[in-house]
Design a protein around this motif. Structure first.
Motif, PDB file in Angstrom:
ATOM      1  N   SER A  94       0.829  -1.203   0.000  1.00  0.00           N
ATOM      2  CA  SER A  94       0.000   0.000   0.000  1.00  0.00           C
ATOM      3  C   SER A  94       0.868   1.260   0.000  1.00  0.00           C
ATOM      4  O   SER A  94       1.018   1.921   1.017  1.00  0.00           O
ATOM      5  CB  SER A  94      -0.917  -0.037   1.225  1.00  0.00           C
ATOM      6  N   LEU A 141      -2.207   9.870   0.460  1.00  0.00           N
ATOM      7  CA  LEU A 141      -2.885   8.731   1.071  1.00  0.00           C
ATOM      8  C   LEU A 141      -2.178   7.436   0.679  1.00  0.00           C
ATOM      9  O   LEU A 141      -1.340   7.431  -0.220  1.00  0.00           O
ATOM     10  CB  LEU A 141      -4.349   8.689   0.627  1.00  0.00           C
ATOM     11  N   HIS A 142      -2.533   6.360   1.354  1.00  0.00           N
ATOM     12  CA  HIS A 142      -2.000   5.040   1.013  1.00  0.00           C
ATOM     13  C   HIS A 142      -3.056   4.229   0.273  1.00  0.00           C
ATOM     14  O   HIS A 142      -4.230   4.264   0.640  1.00  0.00           O
ATOM     15  CB  HIS A 142      -1.596   4.278   2.276  1.00  0.00           C
ATOM     16  N   PRO A 166      -3.331   0.451  -2.534  1.00  0.00           N
ATOM     17  CA  PRO A 166      -2.571  -0.592  -3.233  1.00  0.00           C
ATOM     18  C   PRO A 166      -2.345  -0.297  -4.711  1.00  0.00           C
ATOM     19  O   PRO A 166      -1.372  -0.758  -5.290  1.00  0.00           O
ATOM     20  CB  PRO A 166      -3.427  -1.853  -3.053  1.00  0.00           C
ATOM     21  N   ASP A 167      -3.243   0.443  -5.350  1.00  0.00           N
ATOM     22  CA  ASP A 167      -3.035   0.773  -6.761  1.00  0.00           C
ATOM     23  C   ASP A 167      -3.792   2.054  -7.108  1.00  0.00           C
ATOM     24  O   ASP A 167      -4.497   2.622  -6.274  1.00  0.00           O
ATOM     25  CB  ASP A 167      -3.469  -0.393  -7.671  1.00  0.00           C
ATOM     26  N   GLU A 218      -6.339   2.819  -9.019  1.00  0.00           N
ATOM     27  CA  GLU A 218      -7.801   2.854  -9.009  1.00  0.00           C
ATOM     28  C   GLU A 218      -8.337   3.012  -7.583  1.00  0.00           C
ATOM     29  O   GLU A 218      -9.242   3.813  -7.330  1.00  0.00           O
ATOM     30  CB  GLU A 218      -8.335   1.561  -9.637  1.00  0.00           C
ATOM     31  N   VAL A 219      -7.755   2.257  -6.668  1.00  0.00           N
ATOM     32  CA  VAL A 219      -8.177   2.373  -5.265  1.00  0.00           C
ATOM     33  C   VAL A 219      -7.775   3.733  -4.713  1.00  0.00           C
ATOM     34  O   VAL A 219      -8.529   4.363  -3.957  1.00  0.00           O
ATOM     35  CB  VAL A 219      -7.573   1.235  -4.413  1.00  0.00           C
ATOM     36  N   ARG A 227     -10.363   6.226  -5.607  1.00  0.00           N
ATOM     37  CA  ARG A 227     -11.582   6.077  -4.797  1.00  0.00           C
ATOM     38  C   ARG A 227     -11.359   6.651  -3.401  1.00  0.00           C
ATOM     39  O   ARG A 227     -12.199   7.349  -2.859  1.00  0.00           O
ATOM     40  CB  ARG A 227     -11.983   4.603  -4.670  1.00  0.00           C
ATOM     41  N   HIS A 228     -10.208   6.331  -2.817  1.00  0.00           N
ATOM     42  CA  HIS A 228      -9.911   6.855  -1.487  1.00  0.00           C
ATOM     43  C   HIS A 228      -9.826   8.382  -1.518  1.00  0.00           C
ATOM     44  O   HIS A 228     -10.292   9.057  -0.612  1.00  0.00           O
ATOM     45  CB  HIS A 228      -8.580   6.293  -0.969  1.00  0.00           C
ATOM     46  N   ARG A 236     -11.387  10.361  -3.425  1.00  0.00           N
ATOM     47  CA  ARG A 236     -12.761  10.875  -3.497  1.00  0.00           C
ATOM     48  C   ARG A 236     -13.365  10.930  -2.100  1.00  0.00           C
ATOM     49  O   ARG A 236     -14.006  11.903  -1.721  1.00  0.00           O
ATOM     50  CB  ARG A 236     -13.571   9.963  -4.437  1.00  0.00           C
ATOM     51  N   ASP A 237     -13.128   9.867  -1.320  1.00  0.00           N
ATOM     52  CA  ASP A 237     -13.700   9.819   0.025  1.00  0.00           C
ATOM     53  C   ASP A 237     -13.029  10.809   0.977  1.00  0.00           C
ATOM     54  O   ASP A 237     -13.678  11.375   1.849  1.00  0.00           O
ATOM     55  CB  ASP A 237     -13.556   8.413   0.619  1.00  0.00           C
ATOM     56  N   LEU A 238     -11.710  10.969   0.808  1.00  0.00           N
ATOM     57  CA  LEU A 238     -10.965  11.772   1.784  1.00  0.00           C
ATOM     58  C   LEU A 238     -10.975  13.260   1.471  1.00  0.00           C
ATOM     59  O   LEU A 238     -11.007  14.083   2.376  1.00  0.00           O
ATOM     60  CB  LEU A 238      -9.512  11.292   1.834  1.00  0.00           C
ATOM     61  N   ARG A 289     -15.218  15.241   0.110  1.00  0.00           N
ATOM     62  CA  ARG A 289     -16.416  14.935   0.894  1.00  0.00           C
ATOM     63  C   ARG A 289     -17.413  16.077   0.879  1.00  0.00           C
ATOM     64  O   ARG A 289     -18.607  15.873   1.014  1.00  0.00           O
ATOM     65  CB  ARG A 289     -16.044  14.678   2.355  1.00  0.00           C
TER      66      ARG A 289
END
Lengths: 241, 103
Positions: free
Chosen positions: B14, B35-36, B38-39, B41-42, B45-46, B48-50, B53
């Protein structure tokens, strides 16, 4: 119990119990970023639950608001599916549950958005975008874990296998309901099969199909969940922040 | 001359990603944090969330932190001081004609 009330209550209960279970991951997720993602999804579910339960209370016409429905019913009065009350298990089990739940909620809310009932249509229109994101998130992890290492593949397949018997209950026919869940099964199967194929996972054999949630007959896990969820409201009725 | 964020290699499940968000159309993407994930695409997404918001953005970039080459704080003087006395680089030697708008 009128059909629209029972239907709306069941959907609200699905979302409420799913929110409570997902929130258990807070501070316990594999990494901080995932912690926030799961809490976000839990809050989306809670938001949908509030709208659905409020409307269910109005349909019932007995003066019960969202709080009365959420905090002052016992397990036998809850109408959620068994899937959402199952324990979280490991991260793979949680992702398998979220995949199944969102692959069911997305076509359901999408269909609701076009239904004759204006209130349900508005709720469906709002919730379907959130469900699309939940599905995306779950699919992303199922693919990575399934097509990851030997150990992650093993645990992801075990998660899917564990959850699978509980998906059948979601699609039990309700011909009287605004949307008959039985009509959503094809959509669900296509979505899940595509994700599992890319994840190099096998679609489990369908056999044992536990049910009862829609009739208030739950697993032993629900009472414990409710005890934690309801204790504050029951100890201090009407407490406000 | 420069320092590169230490590569953690493929063994890190990660790695770190830098996040850039464009607040609205017409503006440039700005660095907002890291942020951390694994790849890529994730990571997206993270991000977007972080970082979006509260509707902070309309577009997100994520870049592996290991791909960024940064100037070194030790070489701040050599890098930036020579520009200090070159006043002719500032457009202050032109007279603005009367009546020119939008300048």
């Amino acid at each position: 119990m009128s059909a629209p009330f029972a239907f709306t209550l069941a959907l609200g209960d699905d979302a409420l119990i799913a929110a409570q279970r997902l929130a258990e991951w807070s501070t316990r997720a594999p990494e901080m970023e995932e912690d926030i993602a799961l809490a976000n999804i839990a809050l989306d579910q809670l938001g949908a639950a509030r709208l659905l339960l409020t409307y269910a209370g109005e349909l019932e016409g007995a003066g019960r608001d969202e709080d009365a429905l959420a905090f002052l019913r016992d397990d036998r009065e809850f109408r959620n599916c068994l899937l959402v009350e199952l324990p979280n298990g490991d991260f793979a089990v949680t992702m398998a549950k979220l995949l199944a739940l969102s692959a069911y909620q997305l076509p359901l809310y999408t269909a609701l958005a076009g239904c004759a009932d204006e209130r349900l249509a508005a709720i469906g229109g709002k919730a379907r975008k959130e469900s699309a994101y939940h599905l995306d998130h779950a699919a992303l992890w199922v693919k990575r874990l399934g097509d990851g290492t030997e150990e992650s593949h093993r645990r992801m397949q075990a998660g899917v296998d564990q959850v699978w018997p509980y998906v059948h209950e979601l699609f039990a026919a309700q011909p009287e309901a605004p949307i008959d869940p039985a009509t959503l099964r094809g959509d669900f199967d296509a979505t899940v099969a595509a994700v599992l194929a890319e994840a190099t996972l096998a679609v489990p054999q369908s056999g044992w199909a536990p049910a009862g949630g829609r009739d208030g007959v739950h697993t032993e896990h629900l009472s414990y969940l409710l005890a934690e969820m309801q204790v504050l409201h029951r100890a201090h009725p009407g407490a406000r922040w | 001359m420069s320092e590169r964020t230490e590569r953690t290699g493929a063994s890190d499940p990660s790695p770190l990603w830098e996040v850039f968000v464009r607040a609205r159309r017409g503006l440039a993407h700005s660095h907002v944090g890291s942020l951390h994930a694994p790849d890529a695409e994730v990571a997206l997404r993270h991000a977007r969330d972080l970082y979006t918001r509260r509707q902070e953005g309309v577009s997100i970039w994520v870049v592996p932190a290991s791909a960024i080459t940064a100037s070194s704080p030790d070489e701040k003087d050599a890098f930036f001081d020579p520009a200090a006395d070159k006043v002719y680089r500032h457009p202050t030697f032109y007279e603005v004609p009367e009546g020119v708008a939008h300048l």
